[in-house]
Design a protein around this motif. Structure first.
Motif, PDB file in Angstrom:
ATOM      1  N   ASP A 173      53.524  34.041  -5.583  1.00  0.00           N
ATOM      2  CA  ASP A 173      53.654  34.424  -4.168  1.00  0.00           C
ATOM      3  C   ASP A 173      52.957  35.750  -3.903  1.00  0.00           C
ATOM      4  N   LEU A 174      53.235  36.732  -4.757  1.00  0.00           N
ATOM      5  CA  LEU A 174      52.665  38.062  -4.556  1.00  0.00           C
ATOM      6  C   LEU A 174      51.148  38.043  -4.749  1.00  0.00           C
ATOM      7  N   GLU A 175      50.695  37.349  -5.775  1.00  0.00           N
ATOM      8  CA  GLU A 175      49.243  37.227  -6.009  1.00  0.00           C
ATOM      9  C   GLU A 175      48.558  36.581  -4.809  1.00  0.00           C
ATOM     10  N   ASN A 176      49.161  35.527  -4.274  1.00  0.00           N
ATOM     11  CA  ASN A 176      48.578  34.849  -3.106  1.00  0.00           C
ATOM     12  C   ASN A 176      48.552  35.752  -1.882  1.00  0.00           C
ATOM     13  N   ALA A 177      49.600  36.531  -1.694  1.00  0.00           N
ATOM     14  CA  ALA A 177      49.653  37.452  -0.551  1.00  0.00           C
ATOM     15  C   ALA A 177      48.542  38.493  -0.645  1.00  0.00           C
ATOM     16  N   ILE A 178      48.378  39.067  -1.825  1.00  0.00           N
ATOM     17  CA  ILE A 178      47.348  40.093  -2.005  1.00  0.00           C
ATOM     18  C   ILE A 178      45.953  39.479  -1.867  1.00  0.00           C
ATOM     19  N   ALA A 179      45.761  38.287  -2.414  1.00  0.00           N
ATOM     20  CA  ALA A 179      44.467  37.600  -2.295  1.00  0.00           C
ATOM     21  C   ALA A 179      44.140  37.309  -0.835  1.00  0.00           C
ATOM     22  N   HIS A 180      45.161  36.914  -0.069  1.00  0.00           N
ATOM     23  CA  HIS A 180      44.953  36.630   1.355  1.00  0.00           C
ATOM     24  C   HIS A 180      44.509  37.901   2.100  1.00  0.00           C
ATOM     25  N   ILE A 181      45.163  39.002   1.827  1.00  0.00           N
ATOM     26  CA  ILE A 181      44.788  40.273   2.474  1.00  0.00           C
ATOM     27  C   ILE A 181      43.394  40.707   2.028  1.00  0.00           C
ATOM     28  N   ALA A 182      43.086  40.479   0.755  1.00  0.00           N
ATOM     29  CA  ALA A 182      41.789  40.893   0.196  1.00  0.00           C
ATOM     30  C   ALA A 182      40.618  40.144   0.825  1.00  0.00           C
ATOM     31  N   LYS A 183      40.871  38.962   1.384  1.00  0.00           N
ATOM     32  CA  LYS A 183      39.795  38.217   2.060  1.00  0.00           C
ATOM     33  C   LYS A 183      39.221  39.036   3.202  1.00  0.00           C
ATOM     34  N   GLU A 184      40.086  39.808   3.859  1.00  0.00           N
ATOM     35  CA  GLU A 184      39.659  40.662   4.961  1.00  0.00           C
ATOM     36  C   GLU A 184      39.198  42.034   4.465  1.00  0.00           C
ATOM     37  N   SER A 185      39.966  42.581   3.497  1.00  0.00           N
ATOM     38  CA  SER A 185      39.659  43.929   3.018  1.00  0.00           C
ATOM     39  C   SER A 185      40.329  44.173   1.667  1.00  0.00           C
ATOM     40  N   VAL A 186      39.521  44.403   0.652  1.00  0.00           N
ATOM     41  CA  VAL A 186      40.057  44.707  -0.680  1.00  0.00           C
ATOM     42  C   VAL A 186      40.826  46.024  -0.630  1.00  0.00           C
ATOM     43  N   LYS A 187      40.313  46.976   0.121  1.00  0.00           N
ATOM     44  CA  LYS A 187      40.990  48.272   0.248  1.00  0.00           C
ATOM     45  C   LYS A 187      42.382  48.098   0.841  1.00  0.00           C
ATOM     46  N   ASN A 188      42.495  47.300   1.891  1.00  0.00           N
ATOM     47  CA  ASN A 188      43.802  47.055   2.504  1.00  0.00           C
ATOM     48  C   ASN A 188      44.744  46.331   1.548  1.00  0.00           C
ATOM     49  N   ALA A 189      44.199  45.395   0.787  1.00  0.00           N
ATOM     50  CA  ALA A 189      45.011  44.658  -0.184  1.00  0.00           C
ATOM     51  C   ALA A 189      45.567  45.593  -1.249  1.00  0.00           C
ATOM     52  N   LEU A 190      44.726  46.476  -1.754  1.00  0.00           N
ATOM     53  CA  LEU A 190      45.178  47.430  -2.780  1.00  0.00           C
ATOM     54  C   LEU A 190      46.209  48.399  -2.209  1.00  0.00           C
ATOM     55  N   ASN A 191      45.997  48.821  -0.973  1.00  0.00           N
ATOM     56  CA  ASN A 191      46.946  49.709  -0.307  1.00  0.00           C
ATOM     57  C   ASN A 191      48.291  48.999  -0.087  1.00  0.00           C
ATOM     58  N   TYR A 192      48.232  47.740   0.340  1.00  0.00           N
ATOM     59  CA  TYR A 192      49.436  46.950   0.557  1.00  0.00           C
ATOM     60  C   TYR A 192      50.211  46.806  -0.753  1.00  0.00           C
ATOM     61  N   LEU A 193      49.495  46.502  -1.824  1.00  0.00           N
ATOM     62  CA  LEU A 193      50.132  46.334  -3.130  1.00  0.00           C
ATOM     63  C   LEU A 193      50.759  47.638  -3.600  1.00  0.00           C
ATOM     64  N   LYS A 194      50.074  48.753  -3.412  1.00  0.00           N
ATOM     65  CA  LYS A 194      50.611  50.055  -3.834  1.00  0.00           C
ATOM     66  C   LYS A 194      51.910  50.362  -3.081  1.00  0.00           C
ATOM     67  N   LYS A 195      51.906  50.157  -1.783  1.00  0.00           N
ATOM     68  CA  LYS A 195      53.107  50.429  -0.992  1.00  0.00           C
ATOM     69  C   LYS A 195      54.226  49.438  -1.310  1.00  0.00           C
ATOM     70  N   TYR A 196      53.864  48.202  -1.622  1.00  0.00           N
ATOM     71  CA  TYR A 196      54.861  47.224  -2.070  1.00  0.00           C
ATOM     72  C   TYR A 196      55.514  47.719  -3.368  1.00  0.00           C
ATOM     73  N   GLU A 197      54.704  48.167  -4.300  1.00  0.00           N
ATOM     74  CA  GLU A 197      55.235  48.683  -5.569  1.00  0.00           C
ATOM     75  C   GLU A 197      56.129  49.898  -5.343  1.00  0.00           C
ATOM     76  N   ASP A 198      55.777  50.749  -4.382  1.00  0.00           N
ATOM     77  CA  ASP A 198      56.637  51.890  -4.036  1.00  0.00           C
ATOM     78  C   ASP A 198      57.999  51.402  -3.532  1.00  0.00           C
ATOM     79  N   LYS A 199      57.990  50.347  -2.719  1.00  0.00           N
ATOM     80  CA  LYS A 199      59.235  49.780  -2.186  1.00  0.00           C
ATOM     81  C   LYS A 199      60.086  49.198  -3.322  1.00  0.00           C
ATOM     82  N   ILE A 200      59.443  48.547  -4.269  1.00  0.00           N
ATOM     83  CA  ILE A 200      60.164  47.982  -5.409  1.00  0.00           C
ATOM     84  C   ILE A 200      60.724  49.102  -6.277  1.00  0.00           C
ATOM     85  N   GLU A 201      60.022  50.202  -6.373  1.00  0.00           N
ATOM     86  CA  GLU A 201      60.532  51.352  -7.121  1.00  0.00           C
ATOM     87  C   GLU A 201      61.803  51.891  -6.461  1.00  0.00           C
TER      88      GLU A 201
END
Length: 107
Positions: free
Chosen positions: A13-41
């Protein structure tokens, strides 16, 4: 602090979400993943910060954590000091109905 483990479906699920965002912008996908990881922390420090599934009329022993456009379904195991992430759904998905169906299948 609790450890965090993912089900195979949640990882996909998470891989698919990041891949979907990356289609538009890899930078946004990486930012989304970083903030997601912060939330999980934060979740590791406070495992009960999510809403109980029962509060959403879902008869399952799980909790729901909202993160931007996604819903993280997880369980807390105090004995193992562990958070188990079951699924990561997009908010557009009828997650409550999916969880209710799975609960009924187990009966």
């Amino acid at each position: 602090m609790f450890s965090v483990k993912y089900s195979n479906k949640a990882e996909i699920d998470l891989e698919n979400a990041i891949a979907h965002i990356a289609k538009e912008s890899v930078k946004n996908a990486l930012n989304y993943l970083k903030k997601y990881e912060d939330k999980i922390e934060l979740l590791r420090l406070n495992p009960y910060m999510g809403v109980e599934c029962k509060n959403k009329q879902i008869n399952r022993d799980c909790r729901i954590l909202l993160y931007k456009s996604h819903i993280v379904i997880y369980k807390v195991n105090e004995e193992l000091n562990e958070i188990f992430i079951v699924r990561v759904y997009h908010r557009a998905v009828d997650y409550a109905n999916k969880l209710k169906k799975k609960a009924n299948e187990k009966k």
